[in-house]
Scaffold this active site. Structure first.
Site, PDB file in Angstrom:
ATOM      1  N   ASP A   8      -3.859 -37.588 -58.472  1.00  0.00           N
ATOM      2  CA  ASP A   8      -3.028 -36.540 -58.657  1.00  0.00           C
ATOM      3  C   ASP A   8      -1.795 -36.856 -59.757  1.00  0.00           C
ATOM      4  OD1 ASP A   8      -1.646 -33.747 -58.140  1.00  0.00           O
ATOM      5  OD2 ASP A   8      -1.579 -34.136 -55.983  1.00  0.00           O
ATOM      6  N   GLU A  27       1.907 -36.183 -59.066  1.00  0.00           N
ATOM      7  CA  GLU A  27       3.327 -36.026 -58.772  1.00  0.00           C
ATOM      8  C   GLU A  27       3.636 -37.450 -58.376  1.00  0.00           C
ATOM      9  OE1 GLU A  27       2.199 -31.982 -58.378  1.00  0.00           O
ATOM     10  OE2 GLU A  27       1.284 -33.567 -57.763  1.00  0.00           O
ATOM     11  N   HIS A  29      -5.145 -32.281 -59.797  1.00  0.00           N
ATOM     12  CA  HIS A  29      -3.821 -31.710 -59.854  1.00  0.00           C
ATOM     13  C   HIS A  29      -4.240 -30.508 -60.402  1.00  0.00           C
ATOM     14  CE1 HIS A  29       0.307 -30.942 -60.752  1.00  0.00           C
ATOM     15  NE2 HIS A  29      -0.094 -30.746 -62.073  1.00  0.00           N
ATOM     16  N   HIS A  65       1.451 -37.293 -53.541  1.00  0.00           N
ATOM     17  CA  HIS A  65       3.038 -36.934 -53.268  1.00  0.00           C
ATOM     18  C   HIS A  65       3.195 -36.561 -51.694  1.00  0.00           C
ATOM     19  CE1 HIS A  65       1.527 -32.785 -53.137  1.00  0.00           C
ATOM     20  NE2 HIS A  65       0.850 -33.350 -53.914  1.00  0.00           N
ATOM     21  N   HIS A 116       5.181 -30.922 -51.906  1.00  0.00           N
ATOM     22  CA  HIS A 116       4.652 -29.616 -51.646  1.00  0.00           C
ATOM     23  C   HIS A 116       3.222 -29.814 -50.996  1.00  0.00           C
ATOM     24  CE1 HIS A 116       2.353 -30.724 -55.360  1.00  0.00           C
ATOM     25  NE2 HIS A 116       1.398 -30.093 -54.982  1.00  0.00           N
ATOM     26  N   GLU A 133      -1.238 -32.986 -48.323  1.00  0.00           N
ATOM     27  CA  GLU A 133      -2.538 -32.993 -48.911  1.00  0.00           C
ATOM     28  C   GLU A 133      -3.358 -34.305 -48.797  1.00  0.00           C
ATOM     29  OE1 GLU A 133      -2.149 -32.201 -53.120  1.00  0.00           O
ATOM     30  OE2 GLU A 133      -0.796 -30.501 -52.836  1.00  0.00           O
TER      31      GLU A 133
END
Length: 272
Positions: free
Chosen positions: A8, A10, A60, A104, A115, A134
């Site tokens: 990802d 972030e 992502h 993240h 998020h 996630e």
């Protein structure tokens, strides 16, 4: 030994602002290069630790961020969507372990760019009463397939939320969150060195890792960002409305739960 590296953006060192994670500007181009470099650092460490085959999963957004011509040639790249396994695409080939790079913290947390799956649509996600982001959701999907997470990287909030889910895993803190869009970061070079070292250790210690399993049936309770989103999602007959912004559904597997969540995320674009 085959390793899946889910990557990802972030949680990558140097990434703090929404502009850096959205295509169409120079800040994003720099961030996707850092993202690719951290994936390569994980590849390098995994191979040094004894891995023989590497899949790197772009995890992502639209799953088209990693630079194929910048990827270590010893790895293969999983790109694009839709995919049934989402951020774990590649596990269907049969893998021995998962790395989570650049992850993240969950929605409503105080981590950098926090998020869960879709920042526009999802406020909180609970699986069998446990709030997960996630990493937890996809770690449970991997665990359902018998595959442990053995390395995870991201900010301090992400690590504090997730450590207990993956006993025996290695962790790399790439930055300290001061809020949604601020904090203190390692340099990209320092982050890459730390990831390479941790990846090598993770592979050498793979036998200590334990898959994260959530027993079926899977009850998912989803809190949406607005009542309009809950209205839309409950057009799906198997979803039950709990209150103005909360709904729930039950499935027989984590894969089915995640496929449902990803379908709802896609539906949410109707209200953007």
């Amino acid at each position: 030994m085959k390793i899946l590296i889910s990557t990802d953006i972030e949680g990558v060192a140097g990434v703090f602002h929404a502009e850096q994670i959205r295509a169409g500007n120079g800040e994003y181009e720099r961030a996707r290069a850092w993202m690719t470099a951290e994936a390569n650092a994980a590849v390098q460490g995994a191979i040094a630790g004894g891995a023989e085959e590497i899949l790197v999963n772009d995890s992502h957004g639209g799953f088209r961020n990693l630079l194929p011509d910048g990827l270590d040639e010893r790895a293969r790249l999983v790109l694009g969507k839709p995919r049934y396994l989402g951020m774990m695409g590649g596990l269907e080939e049969g893998c021995d372990a998962v790395f989570m790079i650049g992850y993240h913290s969950r929605s409503q947390g105080r981590g950098v760019l926090a998020h869960t799956i879709n920042s526009f649509a999802f406020a909180r996600v609970f699986i069998n009463g446990m709030e997960l982001g996630e990493a937890g959701l996809y770690g449970a999907l991997a665990g359902e397939m018998g595959v442990p997470v053995i390395l995870a990287t991201g900010d301090d909030v992400f690590i504090s939320e997730t450590t207990d889910l993956f006993p025996g895993a290695q962790w790399v803190q790439t930055k300290v969150a001061h809020g949604q869009g601020s904090g203190v970061t390692l340099s990209p070079a320092a982050s890459r060195r730390a990831i390479t070292a941790a990846a090598e250790t993770a592979v050498r210690n793979i036998k200590k890792a334990v898959p994260f399993r959530i027993p079926a049936p899977i009850e998912c309770r989803l809190q949406t960002q607005t009542s309009a989103l809950a209205d839309l999602f409950c057009m799906w007959p198997t979803l039950e409305r709990v209150d103005g912004v909360t709904l729930r559904f039950t499935t027989d597997s984590m894969q089915a739960a995640i496929r449902t969540l990803n379908s709802l995320a896609a539906m949410s674009f109707m209200l953007r």
